[in-house]
Design a protein around this motif. Structure first.
Motif, mmCIF file in Angstrom:
data_model
loop_
_atom_site.group_PDB
_atom_site.id
_atom_site.type_symbol
_atom_site.label_atom_id
_atom_site.label_comp_id
_atom_site.label_asym_id
_atom_site.label_seq_id
_atom_site.Cartn_x
_atom_site.Cartn_y
_atom_site.Cartn_z
ATOM 1 N N THR A 155 0.832 -1.211 0.000
ATOM 2 C CA THR A 155 0.000 0.000 0.000
ATOM 3 C C THR A 155 0.861 1.253 0.000
ATOM 4 O OG1 THR A 155 -1.795 -1.121 1.169
ATOM 5 C CG2 THR A 155 -1.781 1.283 1.244
ATOM 6 N N GLU A 156 1.895 1.245 0.829
ATOM 7 C CA GLU A 156 2.808 2.389 0.860
ATOM 8 C C GLU A 156 3.540 2.532 -0.467
ATOM 9 O OE1 GLU A 156 4.032 2.850 5.558
ATOM 10 O OE2 GLU A 156 5.143 1.396 4.348
ATOM 11 N N ALA A 157 3.855 1.412 -1.099
ATOM 12 C CA ALA A 157 4.539 1.454 -2.395
ATOM 13 C C ALA A 157 3.638 2.065 -3.470
ATOM 14 C CB ALA A 157 4.965 0.042 -2.805
ATOM 15 N N LYS A 158 2.354 1.715 -3.436
ATOM 16 C CA LYS A 158 1.408 2.251 -4.423
ATOM 17 C C LYS A 158 1.229 3.763 -4.296
ATOM 18 C CE LYS A 158 -1.313 -2.010 -4.763
ATOM 19 N NZ LYS A 158 -2.622 -2.658 -4.431
ATOM 20 N N ASN A 159 1.456 4.292 -3.099
ATOM 21 C CA ASN A 159 1.270 5.727 -2.855
ATOM 22 C C ASN A 159 2.451 6.580 -3.295
ATOM 23 O OD1 ASN A 159 -1.303 5.411 -1.774
ATOM 24 N ND2 ASN A 159 -0.520 5.083 0.302
ATOM 25 N N ILE A 160 3.536 5.936 -3.708
ATOM 26 C CA ILE A 160 4.701 6.680 -4.204
ATOM 27 C C ILE A 160 4.547 6.821 -5.717
ATOM 28 C CG2 ILE A 160 7.214 6.679 -4.447
ATOM 29 C CD1 ILE A 160 7.335 5.056 -1.853
ATOM 30 N N LYS A 161 4.347 8.057 -6.169
ATOM 31 C CA LYS A 161 4.024 8.287 -7.578
ATOM 32 C C LYS A 161 4.819 9.457 -8.152
ATOM 33 C CE LYS A 161 -0.774 6.879 -6.720
ATOM 34 N NZ LYS A 161 -2.200 7.280 -6.787
ATOM 35 N N TYR A 202 8.955 -11.065 -0.134
ATOM 36 C CA TYR A 202 8.371 -9.866 0.483
ATOM 37 C C TYR A 202 8.974 -8.604 -0.139
ATOM 38 C CZ TYR A 202 7.856 -6.336 4.247
ATOM 39 O OH TYR A 202 7.608 -5.201 4.982
ATOM 40 N N PHE A 203 10.299 -8.593 -0.281
ATOM 41 C CA PHE A 203 10.987 -7.433 -0.846
ATOM 42 C C PHE A 203 10.537 -7.164 -2.281
ATOM 43 C CE2 PHE A 203 14.809 -6.086 -3.372
ATOM 44 C CZ PHE A 203 14.725 -4.735 -3.049
ATOM 45 N N TYR A 204 10.551 -8.193 -3.122
ATOM 46 C CA TYR A 204 10.216 -7.986 -4.533
ATOM 47 C C TYR A 204 8.735 -7.686 -4.752
ATOM 48 C CZ TYR A 204 14.828 -8.944 -6.415
ATOM 49 O OH TYR A 204 16.156 -8.855 -6.743
ATOM 50 N N ASP A 205 7.872 -8.260 -3.915
ATOM 51 C CA ASP A 205 6.440 -7.947 -4.032
ATOM 52 C C ASP A 205 6.207 -6.443 -3.831
ATOM 53 O OD1 ASP A 205 5.732 -10.527 -4.541
ATOM 54 O OD2 ASP A 205 5.032 -10.977 -2.515
ATOM 55 N N ILE A 206 6.903 -5.871 -2.853
ATOM 56 C CA ILE A 206 6.753 -4.435 -2.567
ATOM 57 C C ILE A 206 7.487 -3.596 -3.603
ATOM 58 C CG2 ILE A 206 7.303 -2.607 -0.904
ATOM 59 C CD1 ILE A 206 6.905 -4.704 1.320
ATOM 60 N N ALA A 207 8.739 -3.960 -3.896
ATOM 61 C CA ALA A 207 9.564 -3.170 -4.821
ATOM 62 C C ALA A 207 8.941 -3.100 -6.215
ATOM 63 C CB ALA A 207 10.970 -3.767 -4.894
ATOM 64 N N ASN A 208 8.379 -4.198 -6.680
ATOM 65 C CA ASN A 208 7.802 -4.220 -8.034
ATOM 66 C C ASN A 208 6.563 -3.338 -8.159
ATOM 67 O OD1 ASN A 208 9.670 -5.881 -9.386
ATOM 68 N ND2 ASN A 208 8.734 -7.730 -8.521
#
Length: 292
Positions: A144-150, A167-173
């Motif tokens: 969710t935090e990753a999606k908010n970075i635009k 976990y890392f790649y799921d968020i990073a991607n």
């Protein structure tokens, strides 16, 4: 009961180096200090304190002068270390070499115009120290935090060294969806990857897994998560006192894996206790059989 100890259990190279430096400080100095717990294993930290190492909080440490100060394995900011030196202290820097290498990478990338994103736990000392080397870094811990970075031009994404790879790649991607240029670098420690793979492999083969290590240890908690993905019966313990021996007695094949900050003696105590309990159970069963 068959007991199998996973490969790579116990101290990693970075932890062993930090403990060696602590022992050196104790041997060579009348008084030596550690800024925060040297590693995330309360039993070992308590042992070192008993031998003469004084553990101070970061705030307390700012008042230490003309002493030997040990920087813990998780690292500290460059400014904080400079302050300690200004106060006349000699530093024994036990920061994990893997982290030192990450500091260099993120500083270089920020100079090249990248926005550095760290995937990890905001409250963990490793991440707090890592962020301190940046002028404007971002820490995220979920998708969710990753999606908010635009709308960023260039992102450089790194990981806490003890994360799970998936976990890392799921968020990073997820960062690729809303940003123009995303460079992802896996900075998870190789020792962590090896240990998690060992946990996965062993968990598939046994009836039960025991994961040993400090309850405050990030890498041990990740091992518990990994083991739980492949084995239905997983027990998280810190010392032999936490062993659920009665529950374990029903299993024929038990796997043990220990976190990177877990001393060998704790692993040995766990195995010894299980062996003794198994022998006792066998003798009791034999006696009952003979009575009949």
């Amino acid at each position: 009961m068959e007991i199998i100890i996973a490969d790579y259990s116990g101290f990693c190279g970075g932890v062993r180096r930090s403990v060696d430096l602590a022992n050196k400080a104790i041997e060579e100095n009348e008084i030596s200090y550690s800024v925060g717990p040297l590693i995330h294993n309360p039993q070992l930290v308590s042992k070192l304190e008993g031998e003469g190492l004084k553990v101070f909080s970061k705030e307390e440490a700012e008042g230490i002068k003309n002493s030997t100060v040990l920087i813990r394995a998780h690292g500290e900011s460059a400014k904080f270390k400079d302050k300690l030196i200004e106060n006349g202290n000699e530093l024994l820097d036990a920061t994990c070499p893997v982290l030192m290498n990450i500091y260099k990478k993120i500083v270089e990338k920020e100079k090249e115009g990248y926005k550095v994103v760290i995937v990890g736990d905001k409250t963990h000392p490793e991440i707090i120290a890592m962020e301190s080397f940046l002028n404007d870094g971002i820490i995220i811990s979920d998708e969710t935090e990753a999606k908010n970075i635009k709308g960023n031009g260039k992102l450089y994404v790194v990981s806490q060294t003890t994360n799970r790879l998936d976990y890392f790649y799921d968020i990073a991607n997820k960062l690729k969806d809303n940003n123009d240029s995303v460079v992802i670098e896996n900075t998870i420690c190789k020792a962590t990857e090896n240990r998690q793979q060992a946990a996965k492999s062993l968990a598939k083969e046994v009836d039960c897994m025991i994961v040993a290590g400090g309850f405050n240890s990030s890498n041990t908690n990740k091992l518990y998560q990994v083991a739980g993905m492949y084995c239905k019966n997983v027990f998280r313990i810190e010392t032999v006192k936490d062993l659920p021996l009665q529950k374990l007695s029903k299993f024929k094949k038990v796997g043990i894996i220990a976190g990177a900050s877990t001393p060998d003696e704790i692993i040995e105590e766990v195995v010894s206790s299980m062996d003794e309990f198994t022998k006792e159970e066998f003798m009791n069963s034999l006696e009952d059989s003979l009575k009949k």
